[in-house]
Design an enzyme around this catalytic site. Structure first.
Site, PDB file in Angstrom:
ATOM      1  N   HIS A 196      17.492 -42.878  34.391  1.00 23.07           N
ATOM      2  CA  HIS A 196      18.768 -43.547  34.066  1.00 23.07           C
ATOM      3  C   HIS A 196      18.578 -44.997  33.587  1.00 23.07           C
ATOM      4  O   HIS A 196      19.539 -45.614  33.133  1.00 23.07           O
ATOM      5  CB  HIS A 196      19.700 -43.560  35.277  1.00 23.07           C
ATOM      6  CG  HIS A 196      20.198 -42.204  35.685  1.00 23.07           C
ATOM      7  ND1 HIS A 196      20.760 -41.318  34.797  1.00 23.07           N
ATOM      8  CD2 HIS A 196      20.207 -41.576  36.889  1.00 23.07           C
ATOM      9  CE1 HIS A 196      21.101 -40.197  35.443  1.00 23.07           C
ATOM     10  NE2 HIS A 196      20.765 -40.327  36.706  1.00 23.07           N
ATOM     11  N   ASP A 213      16.713 -32.459  35.422  1.00 22.92           N
ATOM     12  CA  ASP A 213      17.541 -33.081  36.468  1.00 22.92           C
ATOM     13  C   ASP A 213      19.009 -32.743  36.185  1.00 22.92           C
ATOM     14  O   ASP A 213      19.400 -32.570  35.036  1.00 22.92           O
ATOM     15  CB  ASP A 213      17.329 -34.598  36.419  1.00 22.92           C
ATOM     16  CG  ASP A 213      17.979 -35.348  37.567  1.00 22.92           C
ATOM     17  OD1 ASP A 213      17.263 -35.700  38.522  1.00 22.92           O
ATOM     18  OD2 ASP A 213      19.209 -35.576  37.509  1.00 22.92           O
ATOM     19  N   HIS A 253      21.500 -34.563  36.288  1.00 26.00           N
ATOM     20  CA  HIS A 253      22.181 -35.644  35.573  1.00 26.00           C
ATOM     21  C   HIS A 253      21.519 -35.852  34.206  1.00 26.00           C
ATOM     22  O   HIS A 253      20.301 -35.686  34.069  1.00 26.00           O
ATOM     23  CB  HIS A 253      22.102 -36.940  36.381  1.00 26.00           C
ATOM     24  CG  HIS A 253      22.682 -36.832  37.757  1.00 26.00           C
ATOM     25  ND1 HIS A 253      21.903 -36.609  38.877  1.00 26.00           N
ATOM     26  CD2 HIS A 253      23.966 -36.873  38.182  1.00 26.00           C
ATOM     27  CE1 HIS A 253      22.697 -36.539  39.950  1.00 26.00           C
ATOM     28  NE2 HIS A 253      23.954 -36.678  39.562  1.00 26.00           N
ATOM     29  N   ASP A 308      18.013 -31.819  41.712  1.00 22.43           N
ATOM     30  CA  ASP A 308      19.384 -31.945  42.218  1.00 22.43           C
ATOM     31  C   ASP A 308      20.352 -30.948  41.586  1.00 22.43           C
ATOM     32  O   ASP A 308      21.550 -30.971  41.893  1.00 22.43           O
ATOM     33  CB  ASP A 308      19.902 -33.388  42.084  1.00 22.43           C
ATOM     34  CG  ASP A 308      19.511 -34.040  40.774  1.00 22.43           C
ATOM     35  OD1 ASP A 308      18.952 -33.350  39.890  1.00 22.43           O
ATOM     36  OD2 ASP A 308      19.758 -35.256  40.629  1.00 22.43           O
TER      37      ASP A 308
HETATM   38 ZN    ZN Z   1      19.829 -36.572  39.120  1.00 20.36          ZN
END
Ligand code: ZN
Length: 308
Positions: free
Chosen positions: A122, A159, A161, A243
């Site tokens: 991120h 992931d 996200h 996740d």
């Molecule tokens: Zn994540």
């Protein structure tokens, strides 16, 4: 050849406030799950400024350095906190990814798993974000290009996200192909299918909540894996976040541990076909401790099978 496990105890000194999902125990669980595995264990070095500067300006590096507190916490955003040990952890997490590329490219090992925190996908060029400070896999990809003479590196990010930071750091570099599957809508809100990079070198596959195994495998088989194959990479780097597991508290994809083993196998097969098996995998998210440990172990087991 073998599989490397790259980590450092300093990553346990990156302490987040009580109740924060990106906690010390995540790494403890992962390392415990890998105890007894026949891996080449390597301590991660501190990242060099030269490596950070491939993806971040000096102002970002200085801002992170200067923010590190002597005690307590400093919050860089609502989710991203620094404790006194965070700077070294972040610098070793980045350095560990560079070391992994060196070990794989030098032929010391077939592939490598970087079990470190804080995660990196991120972190944008000038913005620490979402538990992340430096773009670990992006700077590792740039290192492979700049220091090992590669012409094409693929990054696959599963992931839950979107890897907005990685995308920010590589979308203008056609030598890097970045593919991400992620839940959408979900934090950080980026990663729409129409975000395709400077030269169609970015592929985003947003998945609706509740997608599950069948939808994930279809997205991989019909979109991500053929695109990576067409790019014909010389090294594959994986942003391995776990996740999307059905037990994870932060998201709503419904993957199983088996799905992570499956996708690892598929990516390893691509690495075999295109890159002499060269693959670096880097831990990103995963917030249910048991599911994280089990998934990471399943992932590493497949990496080890490829390297025998
Ligand atoms: Zn994540």
């Amino acid at each position: 050849m073998t599989t490397a496990l790259i980590t450092h105890p300093a990553c346990l000194n990156h302490v987040t406030p009580t109740g924060h999902p990106e906690q010390v125990a995540r790494l403890e669980y992962v390392l415990r799950a890998l105890e007894g595995f026949d891996l080449l264990r390597e301590e991660a070095p501190l990242v060099l400024d030269d490596n950070l500067l491939k993806v971040h300006p000096q102002s970002h590096i200085s801002a992170i350095r200067n923010a590190a507190p002597k005690d307590g916490w400093v919050s860089l955003d609502a989710d991203t906190h620094m404790s006194p040990g965070s700077l070294e952890a972040a610098m070793r997490a980045a350095g560990g990814n560079v070391r992994a590329v060196d070990m794989v490219m030098n032929g010391d090992v077939q592939n490598a798993f970087v079990a470190m925190r804080p995660p990196g996908h991120h972190a944008e060029r000038t913005t620490p974000l979402g538990f992340c400070f430096f773009g670990n896999v992006a700077l590792a990809a740039k290192h492979a290009l700049g220091n090992h003479g590669l012409k094409r590196v693929a990054i696959v990010d599963f992931d839950v996200h979107h890897g907005n930071g990685t995308q920010d750091l590589v979308e203008d570099d056609a030598r890097i192909f970045f593919a991400s599957t992620h839940q959408s809508p979900l934090y950080p809100g980026t990663g729409a299918a129409h975000e395709t990079g400077v030269n169609n070198n970015v592929m985003n596959v947003p998945l609706p909540g509740g997608t599950g195994s069948i939808g994930f495998r279809r997205a991989m088989e019909q979109q991500v894996l053929p695109a990576v194959a067409a790019f014909d990479p010389e090294l594959i780097i994986v942003s391995a976040g776990f996740d999307a597991h059905r037990a994870d508290p932060l998201a709503g994809l419904d993957f199983t541990t088996e799905d992570f083993a499956w996708v690892t196998q598929k990516i390893c097969e691509l690495a075999d076909t295109h890159c002499q098996g060269r693959l670096v995998s880097s831990l990103e998210g995963g917030y249910d401790l048991d599911a994280l440990a089990e998934s990471a172990a399943a992932h590493v087991k497949i990496l080890m099978e490829q390297s025998t």
